[in-house]
Design an enzyme around this catalytic site. Structure first.
Site, short mmCIF file in Angstrom:
data_model
loop_
_atom_site.label_atom_id
_atom_site.label_comp_id
_atom_site.label_asym_id
_atom_site.label_seq_id
_atom_site.Cartn_x
_atom_site.Cartn_y
_atom_site.Cartn_z
N THR A 48 0.86 -1.19 0.00
CA THR A 48 0.00 0.00 0.00
C THR A 48 0.89 1.23 0.00
OG1 THR A 48 -1.49 1.42 1.25
CG2 THR A 48 -0.34 -0.22 2.53
N ASP A 72 0.01 3.83 1.22
CA ASP A 72 -0.33 4.54 2.46
C ASP A 72 0.60 4.18 3.63
OD1 ASP A 72 -2.41 5.51 1.00
OD2 ASP A 72 -4.01 4.51 2.13
O1 F6P Z 1 -5.08 2.38 -0.20
C1 F6P Z 1 -4.36 3.04 -1.18
C2 F6P Z 1 -5.15 4.18 -1.76
O2 F6P Z 1 -4.35 4.80 -2.71
C3 F6P Z 1 -5.67 5.18 -0.71
O3 F6P Z 1 -4.72 6.12 -0.34
C4 F6P Z 1 -6.84 5.77 -1.44
O4 F6P Z 1 -7.81 6.26 -0.54
C5 F6P Z 1 -7.39 4.63 -2.21
O5 F6P Z 1 -6.33 3.73 -2.42
C6 F6P Z 1 -8.01 5.05 -3.52
O6 F6P Z 1 -8.47 3.94 -4.16
P1 F6P Z 1 -9.15 3.92 -5.61
O7 F6P Z 1 -8.06 4.11 -6.60
O8 F6P Z 1 -9.77 2.59 -5.71
O9 F6P Z 1 -10.13 5.04 -5.64
#
Ligand code: F6P
Length: 347
Positions: A131, A133
């Site tokens: 991740t 994050d």
């Molecule tokens: O979990 C990783 C992440 O990039 C988060 O920071 C973000 O909220 C989410 O994924 C966004 O996901 P998606 O691309 O599915 O909207």
């Protein structure tokens, strides 16, 4: 041994480096065969596979994204129930008809949560944490984070110059759903005027005071805000987005709301740059390529030793294995003292 590989959740720089390490080592060291599942849990759920041999992983080390595709399909959700079989049963059924002996699941808390449930249901699973994050509790770092931070830092450096030229506030919205690691590191590295993270509800009044102070010094302010940041109760209204298959709100938009409020309160122009998926795109940094490769090597070792139900993790400089069930237990959020280090530079 026939090993299935999948990547689930949001894509992340370094996924291909893991896939390459898994396939190259598994084939060369142990004579394993591989089968790729497309688009996260959708692949094993629907039996959607692709060829995954040494030839297929040639040249992918520096590539962002994932050659396997990804999705947020949740087999534990009701939508996955069909033909009287639950999502987990359908996956087990497909794995057995494809002759898959073990599965390597590369993903974040949601993907690994499903992996943990599958292992409890008798499937041989090894998890690899990913991740941008950096919020998985069991590992010191996840690959993708370093790349995201560097992208965000470069954006902040560039935004500094336009903020200066136009005497305006620039609000930079970065990713970080539950944890503010990207905002904290990119903000520190980029010299932000103030950093707002989900762990610390912010007071827009205090943010405006920092901004005014920075203008008094004839230096334009940069506000770095994590997408999951929230205002302290009763200080500012907040609009929210839709919900995904794992029950998460689709974030994005806090930066604009903050900029509007800053403009209203200070009377000075405030603009927003939302970095969004730019942070997840493109080539991984050297750090992320190495970490992802080491995770891949360790995941194959675990499969070879029959050490299933584990997730590989970074502790200090060592790659260790932790039980999958524990791996997703707790999110790693920014501790108060780490935020305090950054606060020294606010205003
Ligand atoms: O979990 C990783 C992440 O990039 C988060 O920071 C973000 O909220 C989410 O994924 C966004 O996901 P998606 O691309 O599915 O909207």
């Amino acid at each position: 041994m026939r090993v299935g590989v999948l990547t689930g959740g949001g894509d992340c720089p370094g996924l291909n480096a893991v896939i390459r390490a898994v396939v190259r080592t598994g084939a060369a060291e142990h004579g394993f065969e591989f089968i790729g599942f497309r688009d996260g849990w959708r692949g094993p759920l629907e039996g959607d596979t692709m060829v995954l041999d040494v030839q297929a992983v040639r040249g992918i080390l520096p590539q962002g994204g994932t050659i396997l595709g990804s999705s947020r399909t949740n087999p534990l959700g009701e939508a996955a129930s069909a033909g009287g079989m639950s999502g987990l049963e359908r996956i087990k059924d497909n794995l057995s008809s494809l002759g898959v002996d073990a599965l390597i699941a590369i993903g974040g808390e949601d993907t690994l949560g499903v992996a943990s449930r599958l292992h409890a249901a008798g499937v041989n699973v090894v998890g690899v944490p990913k991740t941008i994050d950096n919020d998985l509790g069991a590992t010191d770092f996840t690959f993708g984070f370093d790349t995201a931070v560097n992208i965000a830092m470069e954006a902040i450096d560039r935004l500094h110059t336009t903020a200066e030229s136009h005497h305006r506030t620039l609000v930079v919205e970065v990713m970080g759903r539950h944890a503010g690691w990207i905002a904290l590191h990119a903000g520190l590295a980029g010299g932000a005027n103030v950093i707002l993270i989900p762990e610390r509800p912010f007071d827009i009044g205090a943010v405006c005071t920092y901004i005014e102070h920075r203008f008094q010094d004839h230096y334009a302010p940069i506000v770095v805000v994590a997408e999951g940041a929230i205002p302290a109760e009763g200080t500012m209204a907040l609009a929210t987005g839709e919900i995904d298959a794992f029950g998460h709100v689709r974030l994005g938009g806090i930066g604009q709301q903050i900029a509007d409020e800053i403009e209203k309160r200070t009377g000075k122009e405030a603009r927003t740059a939302v970095l969004g998926h730019i942070q997840r795109g493109g080539t991984p940094t050297a750090y992320d390529r190495v970490l992802a490769t080491r995770f891949g090597l360790q995941a194959i070792d675990a499969a070879h030793e029959g050490d299933f139900g584990k997730m590989v993790a970074l502790r200090g400089t060592e790659i260790i294995r932790v039980p999958l069930a524990e791996a997703t237990d707790e999110l790693k959020v920014v501790p108060v003292e780490r935020y305090a280090e950054a606060e020294v530079f606010f205003g």
